[in-house]
Design a protein around this motif. Structure first.
Motif, short mmCIF file in Angstrom:
data_model
loop_
_atom_site.label_atom_id
_atom_site.label_comp_id
_atom_site.label_asym_id
_atom_site.label_seq_id
_atom_site.Cartn_x
_atom_site.Cartn_y
_atom_site.Cartn_z
N ASP A 101 80.09 46.68 127.16
CA ASP A 101 79.19 47.17 126.12
C ASP A 101 77.83 47.47 126.74
N TYR A 102 77.10 48.38 126.09
CA TYR A 102 75.76 48.69 126.58
C TYR A 102 74.80 48.83 125.42
N VAL A 103 73.55 48.52 125.72
CA VAL A 103 72.42 48.79 124.84
C VAL A 103 71.41 49.50 125.72
N ASN A 104 70.86 50.60 125.22
CA ASN A 104 69.98 51.43 126.03
C ASN A 104 68.70 51.77 125.28
N PRO A 105 67.66 50.92 125.40
CA PRO A 105 66.37 51.27 124.80
C PRO A 105 65.59 52.19 125.75
N MET A 106 64.92 53.19 125.16
CA MET A 106 64.12 54.13 125.95
C MET A 106 62.84 54.46 125.18
N ARG A 107 61.79 54.77 125.95
CA ARG A 107 60.51 55.16 125.35
C ARG A 107 60.15 56.55 125.84
N LEU A 108 59.74 57.39 124.92
CA LEU A 108 59.39 58.78 125.24
C LEU A 108 58.15 58.86 126.13
N ALA A 109 58.15 59.83 127.00
CA ALA A 109 56.98 60.10 127.84
C ALA A 109 55.93 60.82 126.99
N GLY A 110 54.68 60.65 127.35
CA GLY A 110 53.61 61.38 126.69
C GLY A 110 53.16 60.79 125.37
N GLY A 111 53.70 59.66 124.98
CA GLY A 111 53.30 59.04 123.73
C GLY A 111 52.11 58.12 123.93
N ASP A 112 51.94 57.21 123.03
CA ASP A 112 50.87 56.22 123.09
C ASP A 112 51.08 55.35 124.32
N ALA A 113 50.15 55.39 125.26
CA ALA A 113 50.28 54.66 126.52
C ALA A 113 50.33 53.15 126.31
N ALA A 114 49.75 52.67 125.20
CA ALA A 114 49.75 51.24 124.93
C ALA A 114 51.03 50.79 124.23
N THR A 116 54.76 49.74 123.48
CA THR A 116 55.80 49.11 124.27
C THR A 116 57.16 49.19 123.61
N ALA A 117 57.20 49.46 122.32
CA ALA A 117 58.47 49.53 121.60
C ALA A 117 59.22 50.81 121.97
N PRO A 118 60.54 50.74 122.03
CA PRO A 118 61.31 51.95 122.34
C PRO A 118 61.28 52.94 121.18
N ASP A 119 61.35 54.22 121.52
CA ASP A 119 61.44 55.28 120.52
C ASP A 119 62.89 55.61 120.19
N PHE A 120 63.77 55.24 121.10
CA PHE A 120 65.17 55.61 120.99
C PHE A 120 66.00 54.44 121.53
N VAL A 121 66.99 54.01 120.78
CA VAL A 121 67.89 52.96 121.24
C VAL A 121 69.31 53.37 120.85
N CYS A 122 70.22 53.25 121.80
CA CYS A 122 71.62 53.54 121.50
C CYS A 122 72.49 52.44 122.10
N GLY A 123 73.69 52.37 121.62
CA GLY A 123 74.63 51.37 122.13
C GLY A 123 76.05 51.85 122.00
#
Length: 161
Positions: A101-114, A116-123
């Motif tokens: 199984d996998y969980v893949n959190p990712m955060r978009l580039a160019g967003g709020d530099a501060a 930390t929460a992911p913008d996209f998560v899939c599993g």
């Protein structure tokens, strides 16, 4: 089983686990040369369930590089690994299958530099087919079965408290 066979099995399990971990690191670190080295020359990857392509390691590396460039942070967590050696399927023992199984959190580039929460998560689940080669265990086939995804909606700056 003799102690020698048991030790060989443990060594194979450790090598396969390391290979799956290298796969996750190669994708997360955008190390596309390493990614391709993890596969047999005829290795294939199928990302169609996640809206991607099915192709060779080189084709998939190019596709991943293009599509993952929009994410500044990527973290593939590959867990619940179920390993079966080919010898259990009456072949010569030089093949293995891993479902994980996998969980893949990712955060978009160019967003709020501060942020930390992911913008996209899939599993979902990976199905890895492996072959023993002269260079050690290599991936022969990878099938991605995405089961879910969550995309964080951008905050509307016009919404007040």
């Amino acid at each position: 089983m003799t102690q020698r066979v048991e030790l060989a099995t443990v060594m194979d399990r450790l090598a396969i686990d390391a290979l799956i971990t290298e796969y996750a690191h190669a994708v997360d670190d955008a190390d596309w040369a390493l990614y391709q080295e993890l596969f047999t020359p005829d290795g294939r990857i199928d990302h169609r369930s996640a809206g991607g392509i099915e192709g060779s390691a080189a084709q998939t590396a190019t596709w991943l590089a293009d599509n993952l460039a929009r994410f500044a942070v990527r973290q593939h967590l590959i867990v619940n690994r179920r390993l079966r050696f080919g010898v259990l399927e009456h072949d010569d023992g030089d093949t293995a299958r891993v479902e994980a199984d996998y969980v893949n959190p990712m955060r978009l580039a160019g967003g709020d530099a501060a942020a930390t929460a992911p913008d996209f998560v899939c599993g979902g689940r990976y199905s890895f087919a492996l072959s023993r080669t002269r260079d050690g265990w290599r991936l022969h086939a990878v099938v991605v079965q995405e089961k879910w995804r969550r995309v964080r909606e951008p905050e509307d700056p016009t919404d007040g408290p």
